[in-house]
Design an enzyme around this catalytic site. Structure first.
Site, PDB file in Angstrom:
ATOM      1  N   THR A 148       0.867  -1.170   0.000  1.00  0.00           N
ATOM      2  CA  THR A 148       0.000   0.000   0.000  1.00  0.00           C
ATOM      3  C   THR A 148       0.903   1.218   0.000  1.00  0.00           C
ATOM      4  O   THR A 148       1.586   1.516   0.970  1.00  0.00           O
ATOM      5  CB  THR A 148      -0.925   0.018   1.226  1.00  0.00           C
ATOM      6  OG1 THR A 148      -1.774  -1.134   1.175  1.00  0.00           O
ATOM      7  CG2 THR A 148      -1.778   1.272   1.233  1.00  0.00           C
ATOM      8  N   LYS A 200      -7.279   1.332  -2.886  1.00  0.00           N
ATOM      9  CA  LYS A 200      -6.892   0.908  -1.540  1.00  0.00           C
ATOM     10  C   LYS A 200      -7.120   2.034  -0.535  1.00  0.00           C
ATOM     11  O   LYS A 200      -7.486   1.787   0.623  1.00  0.00           O
ATOM     12  CB  LYS A 200      -5.416   0.476  -1.529  1.00  0.00           C
ATOM     13  CG  LYS A 200      -4.912  -0.015  -0.160  1.00  0.00           C
ATOM     14  CD  LYS A 200      -5.689  -1.232   0.350  1.00  0.00           C
ATOM     15  CE  LYS A 200      -5.255  -1.658   1.757  1.00  0.00           C
ATOM     16  NZ  LYS A 200      -3.930  -2.275   1.792  1.00  0.00           N
ATOM     17  N   LYS A 246       0.368   4.962   8.461  1.00  0.00           N
ATOM     18  CA  LYS A 246       0.971   5.370   7.186  1.00  0.00           C
ATOM     19  C   LYS A 246      -0.084   5.481   6.103  1.00  0.00           C
ATOM     20  O   LYS A 246      -0.134   6.455   5.357  1.00  0.00           O
ATOM     21  CB  LYS A 246       2.059   4.369   6.796  1.00  0.00           C
ATOM     22  CG  LYS A 246       2.666   4.566   5.419  1.00  0.00           C
ATOM     23  CD  LYS A 246       2.040   3.646   4.362  1.00  0.00           C
ATOM     24  CE  LYS A 246       2.293   2.180   4.667  1.00  0.00           C
ATOM     25  NZ  LYS A 246       1.743   1.293   3.590  1.00  0.00           N
TER      26      LYS A 246
END
Length: 293
Positions: free
Chosen positions: A99, A174, A242
């Site tokens: 990701t 995502k 993150k």
């Protein structure tokens, strides 16, 4: 699909290791690299070949899959002195399942195209269980012809596999996934702490609400871990923070206000400050538990 069945796999963490194992179980020969060689020992014992650098992996593989922690790791692995793009052979396929940022996905795609390589961004969802069972959701960006060529690889790793559009589209999808989970995890933890403080049996509460309108993957898969005191990572808190940071930056760039995401990020930052960065995302419950004492 390239005739060579040799796949390079870089990144053998909580999810990557299981994904690599599933590829080996499907008959593919793996060339592996990770910063800590010991993490790959069980795969080496089963026949995987160790390579000293990402460049070395690329030189010996027709397909290279990366599954690492942060965009900064992706940047080094692809563009560094001993990076994938230094060793990849013409016609190879590069699949980043980390990701990461849509911008970096587009950068990799652009450089790959100049070198006559095919690059896909293909982040996943499903956690450690999905990785182990080969049931991950895979969101893919890049050229559709490359996606179709790599579909058999994706089918080893996941069940819900969707082509989303050009380079960066997988990463954008995502972000949609992570935005949804972020607010949902806040709701799951608040519901469980409410149930606990009101004297209810958490297991019975989950039986009632998991299959109704409140149902979600997090409620069905992570809430039971919370009730059992299991906060080990299927997906690390530090990595989720993150991801939320990436989503907030992208949303701001597009002029979108995301107050739910902002709240979730703030709560997870507080959890990180408690020293829980190496735990699973369900550890957010521990913050609520501490505050309710």
């Amino acid at each position: 699909m390239p005739s060579n069945n040799s796949i390079g796999f870089i990144g053998l963490g909580v999810m990557g290791k299981s994904m690599a194992q599933n590829l080996m179980n499907a008959g593919y020969q793996l060339n592996i690299y990770t910063r800590t060689k010991e993490k790959g020992q069980s795969l080496l014992d089963k026949g995987a070949k160790w390579r000293e650098t990402p460049k070395d992996v690329a030189e010996h593989s027709s397909i290279v899959i990366t599954m690492v922690g942060y965009p900064s790791d992706v940047e080094v692995i692809y563009f560094g002195e001993d990076g994938i793009l230094q060793g990849a052979k013409k016609g190879s396929y590069l699949i980043d399942m980390t990701t990461s940022t849509p911008t970096l996905a587009q950068k990799i795609y652009g450089q790959a195209k100049e070198q006559y390589l095919f690059a896909l961004d293909a982040p996943v969802s499903g956690g450690d269980i999905g990785a182990q069972n080969g049931t991950l959701t895979i969101m893919v960006g890049g050229e559709e012809t490359a996606f179709r060529e790599m579909k058999p690889i994706f089918e080893v790793l996941g069940k819900n596999i969707e082509y989303q559009g050009l380079a960066g589209a997988g990463q954008h999808t995502k972000m949609c996934n992570q935005i949804t989970i972020a607010s949902n995890m806040v709701g799951v933890c608040e519901a469980l702490i409410y149930a606990k403080k009101s004297g209810l049996q958490l297991h019975n509460v989950l039986k009632s609400i998991s299959s109704g309108a409140a149902g979600s993957w997090s409620l069905s898969n992570l809430a039971p871990r919370i009730t059992e005191g299991d906060f080990e990572p299927g997906f690390y808190v530090k990595h989720f923070i993150k991801d939320m940071g990436i989503a907030l930056e992208e949303a701001e760039r597009m002029g979108i206000d995301t107050p739910g995401l902002q709240l979730a990020k703030k709560r997870y930052d507080q959890l990180l400050n408690m020293g829980e960065g190496e735990k699973g995302t369900q550890a957010l419950y521990k913050l609520y538990e501490r505050e309710s004492m």
